[in-house]
Design an enzyme around this catalytic site. Structure first.
Site, PDB file in Angstrom:
ATOM      1  N   LYS A   4      -0.546  15.673 -11.737  1.00  0.00           N
ATOM      2  CA  LYS A   4       0.167  15.317 -12.871  1.00  0.00           C
ATOM      3  C   LYS A   4       1.117  16.516 -13.111  1.00  0.00           C
ATOM      4  CE  LYS A   4      -1.570  11.491 -13.987  1.00  0.00           C
ATOM      5  NZ  LYS A   4      -0.854  10.310 -13.666  1.00  0.00           N
ATOM      6  N   TYR A  44      -6.657  16.369 -10.370  1.00  0.00           N
ATOM      7  CA  TYR A  44      -5.957  15.360 -11.253  1.00  0.00           C
ATOM      8  C   TYR A  44      -4.800  16.307 -11.946  1.00  0.00           C
ATOM      9  CZ  TYR A  44      -4.920  12.436 -15.176  1.00  0.00           C
ATOM     10  OH  TYR A  44      -4.446  11.501 -16.133  1.00  0.00           O
ATOM     11  N   ASP A  77       0.874  -1.140  -0.023  1.00  0.00           N
ATOM     12  CA  ASP A  77      -0.138   0.097  -0.129  1.00  0.00           C
ATOM     13  C   ASP A  77       0.852   1.377   0.015  1.00  0.00           C
ATOM     14  OD1 ASP A  77      -1.703   2.089   0.415  1.00  0.00           O
ATOM     15  OD2 ASP A  77      -3.129   0.928   1.971  1.00  0.00           O
ATOM     16  N   THR A  91      -6.781   0.147 -21.346  1.00  0.00           N
ATOM     17  CA  THR A  91      -6.863  -0.488 -19.942  1.00  0.00           C
ATOM     18  C   THR A  91      -8.100  -1.198 -19.724  1.00  0.00           C
ATOM     19  OG1 THR A  91      -7.396   1.406 -18.653  1.00  0.00           O
ATOM     20  CG2 THR A  91      -5.061   1.217 -19.414  1.00  0.00           C
TER      21      THR A  91
END
Length: 285
Positions: free
Chosen positions: A168, A164, A69, A199
């Site tokens: 990035k 997000y 984790d 994916t």
């Protein structure tokens, strides 16, 4: 760099991480793959670290599954202690682990989405720093190496909202700054912008709303494509001239003669999603 490379790919139960690990494993490398999923059904999407490691081995490499984790720094430290004990070095680190909240692609402004979107700054931005921190002594001891942060055009364009985008943009800048620190030891650090990937997650999205993705699937990258690009970069004698940069995977593939599966050459999305950032060369300690 040794042909029998020692590689760590984080977040490799499925998706980009799995594909990268498989592509690097095909070169004969020993690939440590990290992830939380131990059994099919533990996660909404298929894939486990054991399945990825097993496929690496079947393809001619040596897959080493590590249930981990990335929110737990002690587990990350233990991973690299194990790599040090068995191999004494590390050749390639791929920082790919990313928490992907269910609400990430939900339409609407950020304040109408749950605060759990910030999880991707923990497993994503922060975890990339922590993993690189514990990997660094092994890379330095090797006297050469490559660190790759997987990223996307969301680092500069609006994509899925500010959480997000911040994550990035952060790993892109992190690659630049870590490259400054690593340069004396001949360790390169780059961030690679991936395109749309086929994916498990995107296949589910295609199935749920086929019309929304008309034409995109034909030009999408396989999850293994970025792994092939990383392999080519690691072999490139000009690698250190690229260190600290944000690279578009499709463009580097064209330059280095890398093909995707089935001989495809995915296009760059630069024309409609924009250019990678160019950072200042100034260094202030």
């Amino acid at each position: 760099m040794s042909s029998e490379r020692i590689v760590v790919v984080t977040g490799a139960s499925r998706g980009a991480g799995k594909g990268i690990a498989l592509a690097l494993g095909e070169t004969g490398a020993t690939v440590y793959v990290t992830g939380r999923t131990q059994h099919e059904g533990d996660a909404p999407l298929p894939g486990t670290v054991f399945a990825t490691a097993g496929e690496i081995t079947r393809r001619g490499g040596r897959g080493v599954p590590v249930v981990l984790d990335h929110r737990d720094d002690a587990q990350v430290e233990a991973l690299f202690a194990g790599v040090r004990e068995k191999h004494g070095r590390l050749d390639i680190l791929v920082n790919n682990a990313l928490a992907v909240p269910d609400a990430l692609t939900r339409k609407g402004p950020f304040w109408e989405k749950p605060l759990s979107l910030l999880d991707l700054l923990d497993v994503g931005m922060r975890s990339s720093y922590v993993t690189s921190y514990y990997a660094a002594p092994l890379l330095v001891a090797n006297g050469a190496g490559l660190v790759v942060n997987t990223s996307s055009f969301g680092g500069t364009c609006y994509m899925h909202g500010p959480a997000y985008g911040a994550g990035k943009a952060a790993v892109d800048k992190m690659a630049h700054d870590m490259a400054v620190d690593f340069r004396p030891w001949n360790v390169a650090v780059v961030s690679i912008w991936m395109g749309l990937l086929v994916t498990e997650r995107t296949l589910a999205a295609f199935a749920a709303d086929p019309g929304a993705y008309d034409g995109l699937a034909a030009t999408a990258e396989s999850p293994e494509f970025t792994g092939r690009v990383i392999d080519a970069l690691a072999r490139d004698p000009e690698l250190m001239n690229r260190t600290g940069q944000v690279l578009i995977g499709a463009e580097i593939a064209q330059e280095l003669g890398v093909e995707d599966t089935q001989g495809r050459r995915p296009p760059s999305h630069r024309p409609f999603l924009g250019d990678p950032p160019v950072f200042s060369a100034a260094v202030i300690d």
